[in-house]
Scaffold this active site. Sequence first.
Site, mmCIF file in Angstrom:
data_model
loop_
_atom_site.group_PDB
_atom_site.id
_atom_site.type_symbol
_atom_site.label_atom_id
_atom_site.label_comp_id
_atom_site.label_asym_id
_atom_site.label_seq_id
_atom_site.Cartn_x
_atom_site.Cartn_y
_atom_site.Cartn_z
ATOM 1 N N SER A 676 0.793 -1.233 0.000
ATOM 2 C CA SER A 676 0.000 0.000 0.000
ATOM 3 C C SER A 676 0.829 1.288 0.000
ATOM 4 O O SER A 676 0.291 2.370 0.124
ATOM 5 C CB SER A 676 -0.961 -0.004 1.186
ATOM 6 O OG SER A 676 -0.250 -0.081 2.393
ATOM 7 N N LYS A 719 -5.828 2.597 9.357
ATOM 8 C CA LYS A 719 -5.011 3.660 8.765
ATOM 9 C C LYS A 719 -5.638 5.032 9.018
ATOM 10 O O LYS A 719 -4.942 6.010 9.298
ATOM 11 C CB LYS A 719 -4.847 3.406 7.264
ATOM 12 C CG LYS A 719 -3.960 2.198 6.968
ATOM 13 C CD LYS A 719 -3.899 1.873 5.489
ATOM 14 C CE LYS A 719 -2.978 0.695 5.234
ATOM 15 N NZ LYS A 719 -2.931 0.315 3.823
#
Length: 771
Positions: A676, A719
């Site tokens: 990511s 996140k």
Amino acid sequence: MGNDKKEIPLLPLRGVVVYPSMVMHLDVGRDQSVKALEQAMVNDHHILLATQRETSLDTPSKDDVYNTGTVAHIKQMVKLPNGTRRILVEGLHRAEVDSFINDEAFFTVSYNELEEEHGDDIEEQAMMRMLVNDFYEFTKVSKKLNQETFDSIKDIDDSGRLADMVSSHLSLKIQQKQRILEIVYVPERLDYIMQIINNEKEVLSMEKKIGQRVKRSMERTQREYYLREQLKAIQKELGDKDGKTGEVAELKKKIKDANMPERIENVAYKELDRYEKVPQTSAESSVIRNYIEWLVTIPWTDETTDNLQIKRAEKILNEDHYGLDKVKERILEYLSVQKLTQSLKGPILCLVGPPGVGKTSLAKSIARAIDRNFVRMSLGGVRDEAEIRGHRRTYVGAMPGRIIQGMKKAETINPVFLLDEIDKMASDFRGDPSSAMLEVLDPEQNHSYSDHFIEEPYDLSKVMFIATANNLSTIPGPLLDRMEVITIAGYTEVEKLHISKQHLLPRQLKENGLEKGHLQIRDEAILKLIRMYTREAGVRNLERQFASICRKAAKIIVSEEQKRVVVTEIRLEELLGKPRFRYGQAETNHQVGAATGLAYTQAGGDTLSIEVSLAKGTGKLTLTGKLGDVMKESAQAAFSYIRSRTDELNIEPDFYEKFDVHIHVPEGATPKDGPSAGITMATALISALTGRPVNKEVGMTGEITLRGRVLPIGGLKEKSLSAHRAGLTKIIIPSENEKDLEDIPESIREGLTFIKVNHLDEVLEHALLKE
């Protein structure tokens, strides 16, 4: 056959047939019979003796008496004290009743005398000899007849009389005796009697065989009994209390009380029988004993009744945990369905999340909410298949697997069974325990779970299995497929504040012996503690900090400096020292060549700064910061994408020949890997090459392809929490992750702007400032 009809009194006999030439005593008691007897004595002492068809009748009618009888001479009559007459009669000849003349006081009949008919003389002689031989053989096997009986008949010359005398000594039914009386043709009578004797001989022979078999069996049983009694005596002398006998009786009682299914009970009794026969000193004896003990201690049918009050369950779950709405909702759904159906297979849930978010304590809370027994099994470090499935009984020290051991602790067949740290199972040369777990966690298979030690199928279908894991990627696919995954992300600051006030602080006050009035921690101090003294998704370290504050407060109170401790933001630093973490890791200024990425780790979400520097050189790409293979490949992909788009990005086409590019992710001691960070690396590179600074308030996450497409990622909730904690205001996320936004708490969504992108060009538009 004579045709002269004579009149005579008739005496009905019960259960007796009198033959000609026979002399016997008869007791006569019935009024009707006594009168017939008296009439006979008046006449010529002659009377006709005929047998009743039914012995039970007291007053027989003329139809209840056989037509053929014997005319007898009454030789003697004695009157007994009870009114009964005892007579001695001698049979004279056969007679057939012609008609009943009188049947009022007693029977008077007219009769025809039946004369015997003879056949061939030689044939009769032969048959007589055969009959005598047969009778002799019969007296040898019969217990009721002896040599004297045989001697009384062997010298009889008359064939008819011989037949009658032999039949009088045989134990025959009345119908058979009557049949013999009715046969006037002597050869036929002889033949009939021989048939009866031979048949009786066969029956007696069979009886003897059966008797011998039974006797042998009895002798064996008596011998065993005698030996057992001797064994008991020896054991008693040796001081062995009751020896094995007492143990066997105790085990038998345990088996009876264990409520096992019939098939398992039969297995247990069979093993008990083996145990009884094996010597106590034999190694096998302890193996069998251990096996039976396990069979009787595992629950087979005992179960607790679920408390299906939804409101009560919801109240308990809310009491024990703050937030975690998804898990609570799933448990309440399960209870609701069970209440409607009254039968439901236990669900298999897998709670996934970072350490300290309350996965284990939540399982305990579920058990309390539905009134089930709770059992926990830690799978961390288990690498032997036998730990799960058990050892074969042939091995020394064999035991059942941990599943069966857990069921023994649970004591019921429907506990809440916690499989802790299911992602920490390993595998080596001793087998793969995660493969052994496949059967345990398959609702279609676990109704007949097979343990190597127990060997018999065990029903796990009513167990509510709850697994916990920190990381899904280490759980094998087939195992993960059998479980319903519920992700528990980290807690927000607001949630941590509530948890601190409702659970952590009261618990630590109690554990450290403080009253509620002894210590007060202000909300702003708790927030500072959360932000600057801990960095975690869960609340474990936070609780440790509260424990530290409580200990210090206890010391202050005991040394009597003050009765009450109030902790403010300033006092917090006095007690715990300087803050350990900087709250908010966002850049303080807009930076060229530095972008903030968002990472998902086992401890929850975190922010990741990615730096790029350029130096004159020959186009070498250097990657540092302990990056894994996936992150290195993402950097290569970003580099290749930029080379293919130099014109659109206003970058010198030959930059890769003029400069050495160095990409670094700080905190080099910490391993980092995952896809990511692709767009973050690309953004930092383009910023360094174009000189355009990256917006300090923007965090980003997404994977990049060689054509610049942005692919979806996982762990968006975690996140987002880390971005909020770090003080970022905008997050760039892949468009395909829009579905995950609803999982993010509303308080976090309000403080962040989510920018959904499909291509790197959109990322650059929002992330890079104008030149």
